[in-house]
Motif scaffolding. Structure first.
Motif, short mmCIF file in Angstrom:
data_model
loop_
_atom_site.label_atom_id
_atom_site.label_comp_id
_atom_site.label_asym_id
_atom_site.label_seq_id
_atom_site.Cartn_x
_atom_site.Cartn_y
_atom_site.Cartn_z
N GLU A 6 19.73 26.56 -35.94
CA GLU A 6 20.14 27.94 -35.68
C GLU A 6 20.62 28.17 -34.26
O GLU A 6 21.23 29.21 -33.98
CB GLU A 6 18.96 28.88 -35.95
N ALA A 7 20.33 27.22 -33.35
CA ALA A 7 20.60 27.46 -31.93
C ALA A 7 19.95 28.78 -31.51
O ALA A 7 20.50 29.55 -30.74
CB ALA A 7 22.09 27.47 -31.63
N GLY A 8 18.79 29.04 -32.05
CA GLY A 8 18.04 30.26 -31.76
C GLY A 8 16.65 30.14 -32.34
O GLY A 8 16.32 29.19 -33.02
N PRO A 9 15.81 31.14 -32.09
CA PRO A 9 14.40 31.05 -32.51
C PRO A 9 14.21 31.25 -34.01
O PRO A 9 15.05 31.85 -34.69
CB PRO A 9 13.74 32.19 -31.72
N VAL A 10 13.10 30.74 -34.50
CA VAL A 10 12.67 31.03 -35.86
C VAL A 10 12.27 32.50 -35.91
O VAL A 10 11.68 33.02 -34.95
CB VAL A 10 11.46 30.14 -36.23
N PRO A 11 12.60 33.24 -36.98
CA PRO A 11 12.18 34.65 -37.06
C PRO A 11 10.69 34.81 -36.82
O PRO A 11 9.88 34.09 -37.40
CB PRO A 11 12.58 35.04 -38.49
N ASP A 12 10.32 35.74 -35.97
CA ASP A 12 8.92 35.89 -35.57
C ASP A 12 7.99 36.07 -36.76
O ASP A 12 6.88 35.54 -36.78
CB ASP A 12 8.77 37.09 -34.62
N ASP A 13 8.41 36.84 -37.75
CA ASP A 13 7.51 37.19 -38.85
C ASP A 13 7.68 36.32 -40.07
O ASP A 13 7.28 36.70 -41.18
CB ASP A 13 7.69 38.67 -39.22
N LEU A 14 8.26 35.14 -39.92
CA LEU A 14 8.36 34.20 -41.03
C LEU A 14 6.97 33.67 -41.37
O LEU A 14 6.26 33.18 -40.48
CB LEU A 14 9.27 33.02 -40.64
N PRO A 15 6.54 33.77 -42.64
CA PRO A 15 5.21 33.23 -42.98
C PRO A 15 5.10 31.73 -42.67
O PRO A 15 6.08 31.00 -42.77
CB PRO A 15 5.13 33.48 -44.50
N ILE A 16 3.96 31.30 -42.31
CA ILE A 16 3.56 29.91 -42.05
C ILE A 16 4.16 29.36 -40.76
O ILE A 16 3.46 28.84 -39.90
CB ILE A 16 3.89 28.97 -43.23
#
Length: 441
Positions: free
Chosen positions: A317-327
């Motif tokens: 993604e060249a960016g962060p994982v969504p904060d509220d993604l489960p696990i």
């Protein structure tokens, strides 16, 4: 409660326990697509050098079946990074045991003449030993490509061409047939789908895979389609699922698939996929660990699961994982309330250290308790949690409530705000001493 009612209630609980036991005992068959599925839905994709670096990480994690990429893409004369990757592996003599590439079915004309698909020719030329060959069965899927008679004529010819032209791992290639619109096919044209399943059951292939490619079918529907396929296919033939996250059912659907006869799944390790996400292998592994499955912990390095899955998604993604993604999201294991802590000795909990993570804390002014506020304060300040006494922490909670009641909407989780809140609490405690509960008049 009557005895009969109690027996029905107990039977319902026993059924759930039986399902958990079955999930805990399976050894899921997986084909990892982290080199293709995740880049397809990402903003930037993967370069050749990145793919070369990812492959050994997937092997080290424990994957024994890995798809190197897809060759049945549009405009086949305009090569993709996947082509460069497979060419490099071939030219440098990298061991491709357990490696696959996705291809399309060749076409057999009514007179028996067979024309291989360009992707099949590439598979041969790149010396990839195994393939997942894709077909469509629904009316929408087949439109403009072939009709049912052509499909029935071409499938055996295509499998035979692969067996005659692809050098496998010491023998014939391992072949899976992927029904891209498998759920659509069962829903729209069950009789024709049964015919194709019966045809596939007699071919020399390792198994079939099916997709809910838009992620629109509910879990009980996916379970029924898997059960229908399993009723036709021989027990020795593997049945895998791939489910997108279009409607949010994906992981529940994957569990239903396993409980109804699926042997496993194919997909990427992170959540990112061709749509908004998919029932990822990372999530599946985590959920199997959750039910106490020791087979996956023996095979895969699940203690590296969370960091590996998140690192791959950040790369794609060249960016962060969504904060509220489960696990795997940043907030997945940030406690806002101590009661939410998952514990190793509690049924169905999966503490973060079981998949390579750690607990952190976040402040939500409406609910956060002493544990959460103290933990976040320690994170921000760098001091040990025991440096902060209950009296000041409790005052911080009181001040958050008072300020919100006064119409102030403050993000206390921000480092500067939690430290400012702490400063106000210290002053308040020093000026008024112990505070009694505020009781409305």
């Amino acid at each position: 409660m009557t005895l009969e009612a109690r027996e029905r209630a107990r039977a319902a609980l026993n059924d759930a326990e039986d399902k958990v036991a079955r999930l805990a005992a399976i050894e899921p068959f997986m084909i990892d697509l982290s080199l293709r599925e995740n880049p397809v839905g990402s903003r930037v994709g993967q370069t050749l050098d990145e793919k070369l670096a990812i492959l050994p990480k997937l092997r080290e994690f424990g994957f024994r079946n890995i798809s190197l990429g897809t060759l049945d893409y549009a405009i086949p004369d305009e090569l993709e990074v996947d082509d460069d990757f497979m060419i490099r592996l071939r030219d440098t003599g990298v061991d491709m045991t357990g490696c696959f590439a996705f291809t399309a079915m060749g076409i057999a004309s009514p007179d028996g003449t067979f024309t291989p698909d360009p992707s099949q020719l590439k598979l041969r030329d790149y010396r990839v030993p195994n393939t997942v060959s894709e077909i469509y069965l629904s009316s929408f899927g087949m439109e403009g490509m072939y009709d049912l008679p052509t499909l029935k004529r071409s499938l055996p010819a295509s499998v035979q061409w692969l067996r005659d032209n692809i050098v496998g791992e010491g023998g014939a290639p391992r072949i899976f047939i992927n029904i891209v619109d498998g759920c659509d096919a069962f829903a729209e044209a069950s009789d024709a789908t049964f015919e194709i399943m019966e045809l596939l059951a007699g071919l020399p292939i390792e198994g079939i895979t099916m997709e809910d490619d838009r992620g629109t079918y509910m879990p009980f529907q996916v379970g029924a389609y898997v059960a229908a396929a399993r009723a036709i296919l021989p027990p020795s033939m593997k049945l895998l699922m791939h489910i997108h996250a279009g409607a949010g059912f994906e992981n529940a659907s994957m569990i239903e698939a396993l409980l109804n006869g699926a042997d496993g799944a194919w997909g990427g390790l992170p959540k990112r996929a061709a749509v908004v996400g998919h029932a990822s292998l990372g999530e599946l592994l985590a959920n199997l660990v959750r039910v106490g499955n020791t087979r996956v912990t023996d095979i895969y390095r699940v203690d590296d699961l969370l960091p590996l899955a998140t690192d791959l998604q950040v790369l794609d993604e060249a960016g962060p994982v969504p904060d509220d993604l489960p696990i795997f999201g940043y907030n997945a294991y940030r406690l806002s309330l101590g009661a939410f802590r998952q514990r190793p000795d509690r049924f169905m909990d999966l503490p973060p250290d079981g998949i390579g993570g750690t607990y952190r804390y976040r402040i939500c002014p409406v609910v956060s308790d002493v544990e959460a506020v103290r933990g976040r304060l320690a994170e921000v300040s760098g001091k040990p949690p025991e440096a902060y006494g209950d009296e000041v922490i409790t005052m911080m909670i009181r001040l958050m409530r008072r300020e919100l009641r006064g119409g102030e909407r403050i993000d206390y989780d921000l480092p500067e705000q939690v430290m400012a809140l702490y400063g106000r609490a210290v002053i308040a405690v020093a000026s008024v001493g112990p505070v009694r509960p505020e009781i409305p008049a």
